[in-house]
Design an enzyme around this catalytic site. Structure first.
Site, PDB file in Angstrom:
ATOM      1  N   LYS A  53     -75.118  37.600  43.788  1.00 12.99           N
ATOM      2  CA  LYS A  53     -75.080  37.728  42.326  1.00 12.99           C
ATOM      3  C   LYS A  53     -76.363  37.161  41.710  1.00 12.99           C
ATOM      4  O   LYS A  53     -76.961  37.769  40.821  1.00 12.99           O
ATOM      5  CB  LYS A  53     -73.832  37.033  41.759  1.00 12.99           C
ATOM      6  CG  LYS A  53     -72.565  37.820  42.052  1.00 12.99           C
ATOM      7  CD  LYS A  53     -71.277  37.066  41.751  1.00 12.99           C
ATOM      8  CE  LYS A  53     -70.085  37.892  42.250  1.00 12.99           C
ATOM      9  NZ  LYS A  53     -68.796  37.219  42.140  1.00 12.99           N
ATOM     10  N   GLN A  97     -66.737  31.468  40.443  1.00 10.78           N
ATOM     11  CA  GLN A  97     -66.401  32.211  41.656  1.00 10.78           C
ATOM     12  C   GLN A  97     -64.988  31.848  42.130  1.00 10.78           C
ATOM     13  O   GLN A  97     -64.659  30.684  42.285  1.00 10.78           O
ATOM     14  CB  GLN A  97     -67.438  31.903  42.749  1.00 10.78           C
ATOM     15  CG  GLN A  97     -67.249  32.705  44.017  1.00 10.78           C
ATOM     16  CD  GLN A  97     -67.459  34.217  43.813  1.00 10.78           C
ATOM     17  OE1 GLN A  97     -68.417  34.636  43.169  1.00 10.78           O
ATOM     18  NE2 GLN A  97     -66.553  35.023  44.347  1.00 10.78           N
ATOM     19  N   ASP A 120     -66.626  38.561  33.827  1.00 11.24           N
ATOM     20  CA  ASP A 120     -65.710  39.182  34.788  1.00 11.24           C
ATOM     21  C   ASP A 120     -64.624  40.009  34.083  1.00 11.24           C
ATOM     22  O   ASP A 120     -63.928  40.786  34.730  1.00 11.24           O
ATOM     23  CB  ASP A 120     -65.022  38.099  35.641  1.00 11.24           C
ATOM     24  CG  ASP A 120     -65.798  37.794  36.916  1.00 11.24           C
ATOM     25  OD1 ASP A 120     -66.437  38.722  37.453  1.00 11.24           O
ATOM     26  OD2 ASP A 120     -65.752  36.641  37.384  1.00 11.24           O
TER      27      ASP A 120
END
Ligand code: NDP
Length: 295
Positions: A53, A97, A120
């Site tokens: 990422k 995460q 997200d």
């Protein structure tokens, strides 16, 4: 034989558009977008995901701030860091995460992230908007962050001119990050959607009706060619490590690709799209929060 849906190709195209936009922002508005990533603990897979990422951010001109926290970090300590990032005017997106260590509630963490920085698309506010949206175009135009993997699936269909309207879509898997949001997105694109899960009775007869079949279970080989109708479109979200150490999807590629009209390979199908849509969400949220319109 089916046409391969090339996730690397579509991903590269979208990333190059994002890069052009971040360059315009930097040169014409002196704005540098920034994504904050947080990793708690030492999960090796999570470390690889975070590294990918961060590298992807750099590739498209988005700055990244990475916060590595020990596994013993308390829930409260993590919530305070998110609070700091929520209030930081230079941070456009916040990504924690998952999975988190067991003593930290992922729900509390997701709810703490400001919906305006929720790259997200997991915050209940953003999921609620997705649930109550009436059409796909206005959802996207409103720059609401859509969960990255299902969003990537929609972009793949779009790129290959596969219109879900009026089609029967069958999704195998009902998680909050893949199955459920994808069902809503396909519904917004006027597909008739059925979700199968581990308690579905006679899933085979449901799957056989699918013009579009998505497998997102994490069970290697759950889908095979004789289970789908001729010409079905197959999107394979699953990521499974085989006994040979290689990565496989949920579908048996050989038999399924003989019968499908389009299919995503694993690796190289849905996978590359997930991080790309994370970059896209960071750009969109940055533009919206900074009232920059479209560039
Ligand atoms: P979850 O474990 O959260 O959900 C799996 C779903 O599959 C559940 O709804 C479960 O049903 C269902 N399921 C499991 N076994 C069966 C079965 N035999 N028949 C029907 N349904 C079944 O997984 P995720 O949604 O997070 O991820 C799914 C897969 O996608 C994983 O392999 C994951 O690694 C991969 N993934 C890939 C991404 C990418 O970028 N390509 C991103 C995210 C995930 P039930 O609810 O009844 O338990």
């Amino acid at each position: 034989m089916s046409e391969i849906i090339d996730g690397k190709l579509v991903s590269a195209k979208i990333r190059s558009e994002i890069k052009q936009k971040t360059e315009v922002l930097r040169k014409e508005k002196s704005v540098r977008l920034r994504l904050a990533t947080i990793l708690v603990g030492e999960n090796p897979a999570s470390k690889i995901y975070i590294k990918n990422k961060i590298n992807s951010c750099i590739e498209v001109g988005i700055e990244s701030e990475h916060i590595d926290l020990p596994g013993a970090t308390t829930e409260n300590e993590l919530l305070l860091i998110i609070d700091r990032l929520n209030n930081d005017p230079d941070t456009d997106g916040i990504l924690v995460q998952l999975p988190l260590p067991l003593h930290i509630s992922p729900d509390k963490v997701i709810e703490k992230i400001s919906p305006s920085k929720d790259v997200d698309g997991f915050h209940p506010y953003n999921q609620g908007i997705l649930l109550t949206s009436k059409d796909y175009e206005s959802l996207i135009a409103s720059k609401i962050p859509v969960p990255c993997t299902p969003f990537g699936c929609m972009k793949l269909l779009e790129y290959y001119n596969i219109d879900p309207s009026g089609k029967r879509a069958v999704i195998i898997g009902r998680s909050n990050i893949v199955g459920k949001p994808l069902a809503l997105l396909l519904l917004l694109r006027n597909a008739t959607v059925t979700i199968c899960h581990s308690k579905t009775k006679d899933a085979a007869s449901v799957i056989k009706e699918g013009d579009i079949v998505v497998c997102a279970t994490g069970k290697k080989g759950i889908l095979a060619g004789d289970m789908i109708k001729d010409g079905a479109v197959v999107l394979d979200v699953g990521i499974n490590r085989g006994e040979d150490g290689k990565i496989y999807g949920d579908a048996d590629f050989e038999s399924t690709s003989r019968k499908a009209s389009f299919i995503t390979p694993v690796p190289g199908g849905v996978g590359p799209m997930t991080i790309t849509m994370l970059l896209y969400n960071t750009l969109m949220l940055g533009l919206k929060r900074r009232s920059l319109g479209n560039v």
